[in-house]
Design a protein around this motif. Sequence first.
Motif, PDB file in Angstrom:
ATOM      1  N   VAL A 265       0.688  -0.926  -0.258  1.00  0.00           N
ATOM      2  CA  VAL A 265       0.086  -0.051  -0.325  1.00  0.00           C
ATOM      3  C   VAL A 265       1.190   1.031   0.465  1.00  0.00           C
ATOM      4  CG1 VAL A 265      -1.435   1.582   1.507  1.00  0.00           C
ATOM      5  CG2 VAL A 265      -1.533  -1.247   1.372  1.00  0.00           C
ATOM      6  N   ALA A 266       0.093   2.368  -1.366  1.00  0.00           N
ATOM      7  CA  ALA A 266       1.483   3.237  -0.993  1.00  0.00           C
ATOM      8  C   ALA A 266       1.200   4.179  -0.442  1.00  0.00           C
ATOM      9  CB  ALA A 266       1.631   3.621  -2.570  1.00  0.00           C
ATOM     10  N   ALA A 267       1.782   4.957   0.892  1.00  0.00           N
ATOM     11  CA  ALA A 267       1.556   5.919   1.836  1.00  0.00           C
ATOM     12  C   ALA A 267       1.691   7.227   1.013  1.00  0.00           C
ATOM     13  CB  ALA A 267       2.040   5.567   2.580  1.00  0.00           C
ATOM     14  N   GLY A 268       0.849   8.687   1.770  1.00  0.00           N
ATOM     15  CA  GLY A 268       1.633   9.866   1.785  1.00  0.00           C
ATOM     16  C   GLY A 268       2.275  10.474   2.782  1.00  0.00           C
ATOM     17  N   PRO A 295       5.637   4.357   2.595  1.00  0.00           N
ATOM     18  CA  PRO A 295       5.395   5.932   2.620  1.00  0.00           C
ATOM     19  C   PRO A 295       6.689   6.780   2.294  1.00  0.00           C
ATOM     20  CG  PRO A 295       6.357   5.253   5.123  1.00  0.00           C
ATOM     21  CD  PRO A 295       6.651   3.702   3.714  1.00  0.00           C
ATOM     22  N   PRO A 296       6.973   7.659   2.277  1.00  0.00           N
ATOM     23  CA  PRO A 296       8.272   8.464   1.621  1.00  0.00           C
ATOM     24  C   PRO A 296       9.050   8.269   2.775  1.00  0.00           C
ATOM     25  CG  PRO A 296       6.459   9.987   1.676  1.00  0.00           C
ATOM     26  CD  PRO A 296       5.216   8.658   1.394  1.00  0.00           C
ATOM     27  N   PRO A 297      10.621   8.866   2.596  1.00  0.00           N
ATOM     28  CA  PRO A 297      11.333   8.477   3.716  1.00  0.00           C
ATOM     29  C   PRO A 297      11.008   9.512   4.731  1.00  0.00           C
ATOM     30  CG  PRO A 297      12.590   8.805   1.754  1.00  0.00           C
ATOM     31  CD  PRO A 297      10.435   8.928   1.789  1.00  0.00           C
ATOM     32  N   ALA A 298      10.161  10.635   4.718  1.00  0.00           N
ATOM     33  CA  ALA A 298      10.110  11.494   5.907  1.00  0.00           C
ATOM     34  C   ALA A 298       9.023  10.651   6.915  1.00  0.00           C
ATOM     35  CB  ALA A 298       9.605  12.723   5.346  1.00  0.00           C
ATOM     36  N   ALA A 299       7.650   9.802   6.063  1.00  0.00           N
ATOM     37  CA  ALA A 299       7.155   9.462   7.133  1.00  0.00           C
ATOM     38  C   ALA A 299       7.058   7.539   7.560  1.00  0.00           C
ATOM     39  CB  ALA A 299       5.928   9.581   5.944  1.00  0.00           C
ATOM     40  N   ALA A 314      10.466   2.404   2.332  1.00  0.00           N
ATOM     41  CA  ALA A 314      10.073   4.173   1.821  1.00  0.00           C
ATOM     42  C   ALA A 314      10.483   3.345   0.683  1.00  0.00           C
ATOM     43  CB  ALA A 314      10.877   4.538   3.432  1.00  0.00           C
ATOM     44  N   ILE A 315      10.245   5.084   0.179  1.00  0.00           N
ATOM     45  CA  ILE A 315       9.719   5.042  -1.028  1.00  0.00           C
ATOM     46  C   ILE A 315       9.971   6.799  -1.709  1.00  0.00           C
ATOM     47  CG2 ILE A 315       9.363   2.986  -2.313  1.00  0.00           C
ATOM     48  CD1 ILE A 315       6.045   3.578  -2.712  1.00  0.00           C
ATOM     49  N   ARG A 316      10.682   6.810  -1.909  1.00  0.00           N
ATOM     50  CA  ARG A 316      10.920   8.300  -2.037  1.00  0.00           C
ATOM     51  C   ARG A 316      10.257   8.679  -3.107  1.00  0.00           C
ATOM     52  NH1 ARG A 316      14.859  11.654   0.034  1.00  0.00           N
ATOM     53  NH2 ARG A 316      15.891   9.795   0.320  1.00  0.00           N
ATOM     54  N   ASP A 317      10.179   7.361  -4.593  1.00  0.00           N
ATOM     55  CA  ASP A 317       9.847   8.467  -5.965  1.00  0.00           C
ATOM     56  C   ASP A 317       9.294   6.955  -7.024  1.00  0.00           C
ATOM     57  OD1 ASP A 317      12.684   8.064  -6.966  1.00  0.00           O
ATOM     58  OD2 ASP A 317      12.408  10.158  -7.088  1.00  0.00           O
ATOM     59  N   ALA A 318       8.987   7.223  -8.178  1.00  0.00           N
ATOM     60  CA  ALA A 318       8.689   6.579  -9.038  1.00  0.00           C
ATOM     61  C   ALA A 318       9.505   4.932  -8.913  1.00  0.00           C
ATOM     62  CB  ALA A 318       8.030   7.024 -10.373  1.00  0.00           C
ATOM     63  N   ARG A 319      10.873   5.938  -9.066  1.00  0.00           N
ATOM     64  CA  ARG A 319      12.308   5.006  -9.183  1.00  0.00           C
ATOM     65  C   ARG A 319      12.345   3.931  -7.968  1.00  0.00           C
ATOM     66  NH1 ARG A 319      17.228   6.232 -10.225  1.00  0.00           N
ATOM     67  NH2 ARG A 319      18.841   3.860 -10.418  1.00  0.00           N
ATOM     68  N   GLY A 320      12.038   4.673  -6.188  1.00  0.00           N
ATOM     69  CA  GLY A 320      12.116   3.872  -6.169  1.00  0.00           C
ATOM     70  C   GLY A 320      10.906   2.447  -6.046  1.00  0.00           C
ATOM     71  N   LEU A 321       9.934   2.777  -6.326  1.00  0.00           N
ATOM     72  CA  LEU A 321       8.781   2.485  -6.148  1.00  0.00           C
ATOM     73  C   LEU A 321       8.634   1.025  -7.598  1.00  0.00           C
ATOM     74  CD1 LEU A 321       5.655   1.280  -5.580  1.00  0.00           C
ATOM     75  CD2 LEU A 321       4.876   2.211  -7.471  1.00  0.00           C
ATOM     76  N   GLU A 322       9.365   1.720  -8.363  1.00  0.00           N
ATOM     77  CA  GLU A 322       9.614   0.787  -9.314  1.00  0.00           C
ATOM     78  C   GLU A 322      11.004  -0.822  -9.278  1.00  0.00           C
ATOM     79  OE1 GLU A 322      11.276   1.469 -14.461  1.00  0.00           O
ATOM     80  OE2 GLU A 322      12.387   2.956 -12.534  1.00  0.00           O
ATOM     81  N   GLU A 323      12.224  -0.487  -8.240  1.00  0.00           N
ATOM     82  CA  GLU A 323      13.075  -0.665  -7.401  1.00  0.00           C
ATOM     83  C   GLU A 323      12.513  -2.361  -6.464  1.00  0.00           C
ATOM     84  OE1 GLU A 323      16.670   2.261  -7.656  1.00  0.00           O
ATOM     85  OE2 GLU A 323      15.837   1.261  -5.461  1.00  0.00           O
ATOM     86  N   MET A 324      11.321  -1.526  -6.032  1.00  0.00           N
ATOM     87  CA  MET A 324      10.524  -1.943  -4.951  1.00  0.00           C
ATOM     88  C   MET A 324      10.122  -3.426  -5.875  1.00  0.00           C
ATOM     89  SD  MET A 324       7.416  -1.530  -2.613  1.00  0.00           S
ATOM     90  CE  MET A 324       7.162  -2.104  -1.031  1.00  0.00           C
ATOM     91  N   LEU A 325       9.185  -3.276  -6.780  1.00  0.00           N
ATOM     92  CA  LEU A 325       8.974  -4.214  -7.309  1.00  0.00           C
ATOM     93  C   LEU A 325       9.621  -5.117  -8.512  1.00  0.00           C
ATOM     94  CD1 LEU A 325       5.559  -1.738  -8.682  1.00  0.00           C
ATOM     95  CD2 LEU A 325       5.472  -3.675  -7.167  1.00  0.00           C
ATOM     96  N   THR A 326      10.825  -4.962  -8.158  1.00  0.00           N
ATOM     97  CA  THR A 326      11.291  -5.593  -8.775  1.00  0.00           C
ATOM     98  C   THR A 326      11.466  -7.201  -8.615  1.00  0.00           C
ATOM     99  OG1 THR A 326      13.497  -5.575  -7.466  1.00  0.00           O
ATOM    100  CG2 THR A 326      13.275  -4.609  -9.532  1.00  0.00           C
TER     101      THR A 326
END
Length: 526
Positions: A265-268, A295-299, A314-326
């Motif tokens: 679940v992506a968080a804000g 969530p983003p790192p700050a959260a 934590a995923i900072r941005d789209a790139r982070g999600l892309e890596e996670m989804l490998t």
Amino acid sequence: MPELLTADQMRAVERAAIDNGRVTGLDLMERAGRGVIAAMLEHWPHFAVTPGRAAVLCGPGNNGGDGFVVARLLRDRGWDVTVFAYGEVAKLPPDAAINAQGWTETAPVQPASLFTDLREECDLIVDAILGIGATRPLQGAIEATVKFLNEYKPGERKPRDRCRIVSVDLPTGLCSDSGRPLGSAVRADLTVTFHRAKPGHYLSDGPAHCGRLSVQPLGLDREPTYPHETVSATLIGEETLKRGQVPCLGKRAGGHKFSHGHAVVAAGSVGKGGAARLSARAALRIGAGLVTVAPPPAALIENAAHLDAIMLHAIRDARGLEEMLTDERIKALCLGPGLGGDRARDLVPVALAASRGTVLDADALSAFADDPQELFAMLHDRCVLTPHGGEFARLFPDIADRLDAMPARGPAFSRMDAARAAAARAGCTVLLKGPDTVVADPDGRISLNPAVYARAAPWLATAGSGDVLSGMIAGLLARGDTPHEAAATAAWLHTECALEFGPGLIAEDLPEQIPAVLRRLSANSP
Ligand SMILES: NC(=O)C1=CN([C@@H]2O[C@H](COP(=O)(O)OP(=O)(O)OC[C@H]3O[C@@H](n4cnc5c(N)ncnc54)[C@H](O)[C@@H]3O)[C@@H](O)[C@H]2O)[C@@H](O)CC1
Ligand SMILES: Nc1ncnc2c1ncn2[C@@H]1O[C@H](COP(=O)(O)OP(=O)(O)O)[C@@H](O)[C@H]1O
Ligand SMILES: [K+]
């Protein structure tokens, strides 16, 4: 059997049975009339003991024919019955004419204009003016009577034993396929329909006009020619779950956490994470093997303070999600609750490119309000969109306009039509939320979760309950359900959880009811 039939489909069923020679139209009309009496006595048993005074309002078609049968059966039970005719009795269709003739041989038929004189004296008013044949807005004497009935303040004269209004098949003026009044429509205490409920009994304003609903048999269930392919929608219920249309909600013996799927679940941003946590908890409770909030790192710290069994990444941005989804073990994604518009626009394309089971809700839908086509171009057949009415209008403004427009004719454009059109355009499953939640697939398949009548769950109108629903869908997607099964099952369970808790419900309570509901389901399983 939990299918719904539109007016046309109901007519096809009736025609097939008559053409087979197993039943006549007159038989069906008699059974319909008997069904009305049976339902009335079931709901108001005192009517069996003390017959009263009834007005039966008979319309110009076969609904009116049913009315003449009801009038005769009531009189046979000792009721003092007056029949009022809307339209010329001489012009009734053949079966209705036979029943009308039977009545006129022994008693008069009063003109509609006299009805208002009698109303105050009645214990029962039978609305047999229009049924599935209502196709245009009410006018003239029918409209006047309907307004008169609806303005009548029940209980004024007889507080203990007020006059009841029973509608035959449908409240006059209600569109059978959409549940939308064609201008005005009767507000009944009880509606008795035949063979199968119609979409209009469940959709939109239908339940408010029907009062209570009884479905009476017409003896058509064993018809070998029953055209199942004409079914318009399936009502989701314990029965559908038991009949194996959705996979068993229990966990397989011998499985491990990854064999029950991993949902993310992506968080804000900081302070906005509650919605995603609600989704995540629902996904875990419904049986996903693992659930991660992203969530983003700050959260991260904020979320860590709240979560235990749910993991964090934590995923900072789209790139982070892309890596996670490998990680191929991630089976389902949920994006939208508390995500924020900018983060949604950033993450949704990557999430959709990963071709996992994906729920898009809230901000993940609204973020594309300016260019819904951009979103539709990325969607795939493992997605579920879960808009409420406002989000739906943002993504599908023209379809929402058709729903809002005053219907000039029946059948009126329905919430089922709207969800079906949206699913076809989006190319994925669409769940349109409401007390009549509709789940539609691009191929036209529809499931309806009725949170009305005995399942009314108004406590679900509470902040965050939609976030729980999207988490439940994501959890079921992670477990391997198809998008339609996941959405339909979750919608039904979501209402069951609300009913299990009852008044005072807040969103946090919903996931905590899942174990009790699942326990009950498995206890009831054969
Ligand atoms: N179809 C079936 O399987 C069965 C139908 N039965 C009854 O038959 C009913 C359907 O009969 P019909 O098809 O004759 O339809 P209705 O009796 O509902 O109404 C048809 C008539 O109303 C007129 N009409 C439509 N809108 C109007 C308006 N706004 N103002 C005035 N008149 C209007 C139509 O032109 C038509 O003459 C069902 O609702 C049910 O009560 C039952 O007898 C049992 C079986
Ligand atoms: N009166 C109601 N009866 C039954 N269900 C309802 C009712 N009102 C809302 N719901 C359900 O509650 C949920 C609310 O979702 P949503 O509007 O997205 O709320 P939120 O954004 O606060 O989470 C939906 O599943 C909807 O079907
Ligand atoms: K009616």
